[in-house]
Design a protein around this motif. Structure first.
Motif, PDB file in Angstrom:
ATOM      1  N   PRO A  79       0.809  -1.224   0.000  1.00  0.00           N
ATOM      2  CA  PRO A  79       0.000   0.000   0.000  1.00  0.00           C
ATOM      3  C   PRO A  79       0.840   1.271   0.000  1.00  0.00           C
ATOM      4  O   PRO A  79       0.477   2.255  -0.650  1.00  0.00           O
ATOM      5  N   LEU A  80       1.952   1.250   0.711  1.00  0.00           N
ATOM      6  CA  LEU A  80       2.799   2.445   0.781  1.00  0.00           C
ATOM      7  C   LEU A  80       3.428   2.767  -0.570  1.00  0.00           C
ATOM      8  O   LEU A  80       3.498   3.936  -0.966  1.00  0.00           O
ATOM      9  N   VAL A  81       3.877   1.750  -1.278  1.00  0.00           N
ATOM     10  CA  VAL A  81       4.489   1.968  -2.595  1.00  0.00           C
ATOM     11  C   VAL A  81       3.453   2.490  -3.585  1.00  0.00           C
ATOM     12  O   VAL A  81       3.701   3.476  -4.298  1.00  0.00           O
ATOM     13  N   ILE A  82       2.289   1.868  -3.636  1.00  0.00           N
ATOM     14  CA  ILE A  82       1.237   2.313  -4.555  1.00  0.00           C
ATOM     15  C   ILE A  82       0.783   3.726  -4.194  1.00  0.00           C
ATOM     16  O   ILE A  82       0.587   4.573  -5.076  1.00  0.00           O
ATOM     17  N   LEU A  83       0.649   4.008  -2.920  1.00  0.00           N
ATOM     18  CA  LEU A  83       0.246   5.347  -2.491  1.00  0.00           C
ATOM     19  C   LEU A  83       1.304   6.386  -2.856  1.00  0.00           C
ATOM     20  O   LEU A  83       0.967   7.494  -3.296  1.00  0.00           O
ATOM     21  N   ALA A  84       2.564   6.045  -2.697  1.00  0.00           N
ATOM     22  CA  ALA A  84       3.645   6.964  -3.075  1.00  0.00           C
ATOM     23  C   ALA A  84       3.622   7.234  -4.580  1.00  0.00           C
ATOM     24  O   ALA A  84       3.818   8.371  -5.016  1.00  0.00           O
ATOM     25  N   ILE A  85       3.379   6.207  -5.369  1.00  0.00           N
ATOM     26  CA  ILE A  85       3.285   6.389  -6.824  1.00  0.00           C
ATOM     27  C   ILE A  85       2.107   7.288  -7.169  1.00  0.00           C
ATOM     28  O   ILE A  85       2.227   8.189  -8.011  1.00  0.00           O
ATOM     29  N   LEU A  86       0.973   7.058  -6.519  1.00  0.00           N
ATOM     30  CA  LEU A  86      -0.205   7.909  -6.767  1.00  0.00           C
ATOM     31  C   LEU A  86       0.085   9.367  -6.422  1.00  0.00           C
ATOM     32  O   LEU A  86      -0.261  10.274  -7.187  1.00  0.00           O
ATOM     33  N   ILE A  87       0.700   9.594  -5.277  1.00  0.00           N
ATOM     34  CA  ILE A  87       0.992  10.962  -4.854  1.00  0.00           C
ATOM     35  C   ILE A  87       1.990  11.615  -5.803  1.00  0.00           C
ATOM     36  O   ILE A  87       1.870  12.794  -6.128  1.00  0.00           O
ATOM     37  N   GLN A 101      -6.182  13.763   0.417  1.00  0.00           N
ATOM     38  CA  GLN A 101      -7.404  13.114  -0.054  1.00  0.00           C
ATOM     39  C   GLN A 101      -7.128  11.683  -0.505  1.00  0.00           C
ATOM     40  O   GLN A 101      -7.917  10.774  -0.239  1.00  0.00           O
ATOM     41  N   CYS A 102      -6.003  11.468  -1.200  1.00  0.00           N
ATOM     42  CA  CYS A 102      -5.618  10.110  -1.614  1.00  0.00           C
ATOM     43  C   CYS A 102      -5.481   9.198  -0.405  1.00  0.00           C
ATOM     44  O   CYS A 102      -6.005   8.086  -0.382  1.00  0.00           O
ATOM     45  N   ILE A 103      -4.775   9.666   0.603  1.00  0.00           N
ATOM     46  CA  ILE A 103      -4.580   8.886   1.820  1.00  0.00           C
ATOM     47  C   ILE A 103      -5.931   8.646   2.516  1.00  0.00           C
ATOM     48  O   ILE A 103      -6.217   7.545   2.987  1.00  0.00           O
ATOM     49  N   GLY A 104      -6.758   9.667   2.549  1.00  0.00           N
ATOM     50  CA  GLY A 104      -8.073   9.542   3.177  1.00  0.00           C
ATOM     51  C   GLY A 104      -8.972   8.553   2.464  1.00  0.00           C
ATOM     52  O   GLY A 104      -9.648   7.737   3.100  1.00  0.00           O
ATOM     53  N   PHE A 105      -8.994   8.588   1.129  1.00  0.00           N
ATOM     54  CA  PHE A 105      -9.823   7.642   0.384  1.00  0.00           C
ATOM     55  C   PHE A 105      -9.301   6.217   0.527  1.00  0.00           C
ATOM     56  O   PHE A 105     -10.082   5.265   0.592  1.00  0.00           O
ATOM     57  N   CYS A 106      -8.004   6.058   0.588  1.00  0.00           N
ATOM     58  CA  CYS A 106      -7.415   4.737   0.828  1.00  0.00           C
ATOM     59  C   CYS A 106      -7.868   4.214   2.192  1.00  0.00           C
ATOM     60  O   CYS A 106      -8.267   3.053   2.332  1.00  0.00           O
ATOM     61  N   ALA A 107      -7.796   5.065   3.192  1.00  0.00           N
ATOM     62  CA  ALA A 107      -8.225   4.679   4.538  1.00  0.00           C
ATOM     63  C   ALA A 107      -9.722   4.364   4.558  1.00  0.00           C
ATOM     64  O   ALA A 107     -10.145   3.367   5.161  1.00  0.00           O
ATOM     65  N   LEU A 108     -10.532   5.171   3.890  1.00  0.00           N
ATOM     66  CA  LEU A 108     -11.972   4.918   3.864  1.00  0.00           C
ATOM     67  C   LEU A 108     -12.302   3.598   3.189  1.00  0.00           C
ATOM     68  O   LEU A 108     -13.217   2.886   3.609  1.00  0.00           O
TER      69      LEU A 108
END
Length: 127
Positions: A79-87, A101-108
């Protein structure tokens, strides 16, 4: 690991509800400043759902399985790698707000699927 706390009995339904409301409030606040493109929101939600699925699969394997350690590593890093790529791919204008918002939607995504799957069964009042 925070997922262990989220899935434990120490994290009550009330705490989970407060965390979900706070996450939605942060997303709403950030949306007022800069709206996250829809495709990023969908990918973030899918990432949260995938994290839940991987965690549940790891729990079913148990600790004695040969793949449990590799799956633990995957759950921690994926998740951290994919989130870093998204950001990294976000537009540079107000990137902090879209990243939140990306982090928030991932958490939701994780929160909603885990809460729904672990909900108490409904009692039928007709029978």
């Amino acid at each position: 690991m925070l997922l262990n706390l989220w899935y434990s009995d120490r994290c009550t339904r009330q705490i989970k509800l407060m965390i979900c409301i706070a996450t939605c409030a942060v997303i709403f606040y950030c949306t007022e400043i800069q709206k996250l493109p829809t495709v990023f929101a969908i990918i973030s939600l899918a990432l949260g759902i995938a994290t839940h699925i991987l965690y549940q699969y790891k729990q079913k394997l148990g600790q004695n399985n040969n793949y449990a350690q590799a799956l633990q590593w995957l759950i921690s890093i994926f998740p951290l790698v994919i989130l870093a790529i998204l950001i990294f791919m976000l537009p540079t204008i107000n990137q902090l707000y879209t990243a939140l918002q990306c982090i928030g939607f991932c958490a939701l995504g994780l929160f909603l699927v885990s809460i729904y799957e672990n909900r108490s069964p409904r009692h039928d009042s007709n029978g």
